[in-house]
Design an enzyme around this catalytic site. Structure first.
Site, PDB file in Angstrom:
ATOM      1  N   GLU A 195      43.951  37.945  35.154  1.00 53.71           N
ATOM      2  CA  GLU A 195      44.237  37.434  36.498  1.00 53.71           C
ATOM      3  C   GLU A 195      42.889  37.073  37.124  1.00 53.71           C
ATOM      4  O   GLU A 195      42.180  37.939  37.644  1.00 53.71           O
ATOM      5  CB  GLU A 195      44.961  38.487  37.342  1.00 53.71           C
ATOM      6  CG  GLU A 195      45.376  37.956  38.693  1.00 53.71           C
ATOM      7  CD  GLU A 195      45.997  39.033  39.578  1.00 53.71           C
ATOM      8  OE1 GLU A 195      46.537  38.666  40.629  1.00 53.71           O
ATOM      9  OE2 GLU A 195      45.930  40.220  39.220  1.00 53.71           O
ATOM     10  N   CYS A 231      41.318  36.009  45.838  1.00 54.11           N
ATOM     11  CA  CYS A 231      41.260  34.962  44.817  1.00 54.11           C
ATOM     12  C   CYS A 231      42.081  33.727  45.197  1.00 54.11           C
ATOM     13  O   CYS A 231      41.769  32.624  44.753  1.00 54.11           O
ATOM     14  CB  CYS A 231      41.708  35.514  43.472  1.00 54.11           C
ATOM     15  SG  CYS A 231      43.389  36.152  43.439  1.00 54.11           S
TER      16      CYS A 231
END
Length: 293
Positions: A195, A231
Site C-alpha cells: 500500500e 497518502c
C-alpha cells in the site's frame, strides 16, 4: 488447529475491540505526543475506521468462513466442488505499518488477518515511539503470543523479519521502501500487499462552481489533514489561469479560518520527525524558486 475455528477468530476480534474501548484515552494521548493530532481528527481518521472494520468483520465472519459451492465439470459427475477459505501458511502475517496513521494502519490489516485465521506480527514505525510502545504493551496484555504480537525496532529489525518466510507481508509506506520489501519477500516467495503513496492531483477548471470558497475549503482540509501526511491527500493543484488568483486568495483565507494566523497554536497536527520537516522545507523552497514560463 485452533485458528481454523470460528470461535477462536471471533474471540480474538472481540479482544481487539475491548482493547480499543478500554484504552481509548491512553491511545489518544499517545498519538498526541507523537503527532500532536487533535482528538477529533484522530477519532475520525483512525479510531472510527478501526471500530468500523471490527464491526464488519464480526458481522460477516461466519459467512466469510462458510464453504462456497461452485459448478463442477460434467465429466466429474457425481462429484461436487466448493471453495474453502483457509488460513495462510505459517507463521502468519507480517504487518509493517507506517508513522502517519500508527493505529489505523497497524490494526486494520491485523483485523483482516485474524478474521482469516492468521496469527499476526506487527512491526510499527519507530518514528511514532509513544504509539508503538503503547501498542506493544496493550497487545501483550490482551492477546496470547500465538494470536498477535508486536515487535519494535528500526530498519535492522524489519530487514531481519523480511528474511523469514511468511503467509503474507502487508506493507504500508513509500514506493522506495516498498521495492525493498518486495525484493526481500521474493527471496522466500512470500506474497506481498504493498500500500504505497502516490500522486493525487486536483484540477480546478474555469467552469468550477462560482463559489471558490467551498472549493478552497475542501482542498485545504484534504491537504492539511494529519499535516499532509496522508497518502491520498491532495498532492498538487492544477488551476485554470482564469480563476488562479481568486483560488489562491481563497486558499489563504481558508488556511487562516481553519488554523488562525498562528498555526503553531492551532489544532494542526505536526510532522513526525525533524528530518522529515527539513525535507518538506527544502521542497517548498525548491518550488518557490521555480520559474513558470
Amino acid at each position: 488447529q485452533v485458528n481454523q475455528s470460528y470461535d477462536w477468530r471471533y474471540s480474538q476480534l472481540l479482544k481487539l475491540r475491548k482493547l480499543i474501548t478500554e484504552n481509548r484515552n491512553e491511545i489518544i494521548h499517545a498519538v498526541q505526543r507523537d503527532l500532536s493530532k487533535h482528538e477529533l481528527e484522530f477519532c475520525i481518521a483512525e479510531l472510527e475506521t478501526i471500530e468500523n472494520e471490527l464491526s464488519m468483520a464480526l458481522s460477516n465472519l461466519r459467512n466469510w468462513m462458510s464453504p462456497k459451492q461452485v459448478p463442477s465439470p460434467g465429466q466429474f459427475i457425481p462429484a461436487y466442488s466448493e471453495i474453502r477459505s483457509v488460513p495462510l501458511c505459517s507463521p502468519g502475517v507480517l504487518v509493517i505499518s507506517p508513522f502517519n496513521y500508527p493505529w489505523n494502519l497497524a490494526l486494520v490489516p491485523a483485523i483482516g488477518a485474524i478474521a482469516g485465521g492468521n496469527p499476526v506480527l506487527i512491526k510499527p514505525s519507530e518514528l511514532t515511539s509513544n504509539s508503538s510502545s503503547l501498542l506493544k504493551l496493550l497487545i501483550s496484555k490482551y492477546f496470547d503470543d500465538g494470536a498477535i504480537q508486536v515487535v519494535g525496532g528500526g530498519v535492522s529489525v524489519t530487514t531481519k523479519l523480511l528474511s523469514y518466510g511468511w503467509g503474507l507481508v502487508f506493507f504500508t509506506g513509500s514506493e522506495r521502501v516498498g521495492k525493498i520489501v518486495a525484493q526481500a519477500a521474493a527471496k522466500t516467495l512470500t506474497p506481498v500487499v504493498l500500500e504505497l503513496g502516490g500522486k493525487c492531483p486536483t484540477y480546478i477548471d474555469r467552469d468550477c462552481p462560482s463559489d471558490l470558497k467551498v472549493v478552497a475549503n475542501r482542498v485545504v482540509w484534504g491537504k492539511t489533514l494529519n499535516a499532509g501526511q496522508t497518502c491520498i491527500g491532495v498532492d498538487y493543484v492544477l488551476v485554470h489561469n482564469d480563476v488562479k488568483e481568486k483560488f489562491c486568495e481563497e486558499v489563504k483565507q481558508a488556511l487562516e479560518r481553519m488554523y488562525t494566523s498562528n498555526p503553531k497554536n492551532s489544532g494542526l497536527a505536526r510532522i513526525a520527525t525533524v528530518d522529515q520537516a527539513k525535507r518538506l522545507k527544502s521542497l517548498i523552497e525548491e518550488a518557490e524558486n521555480c520559474v513558470v514560463w
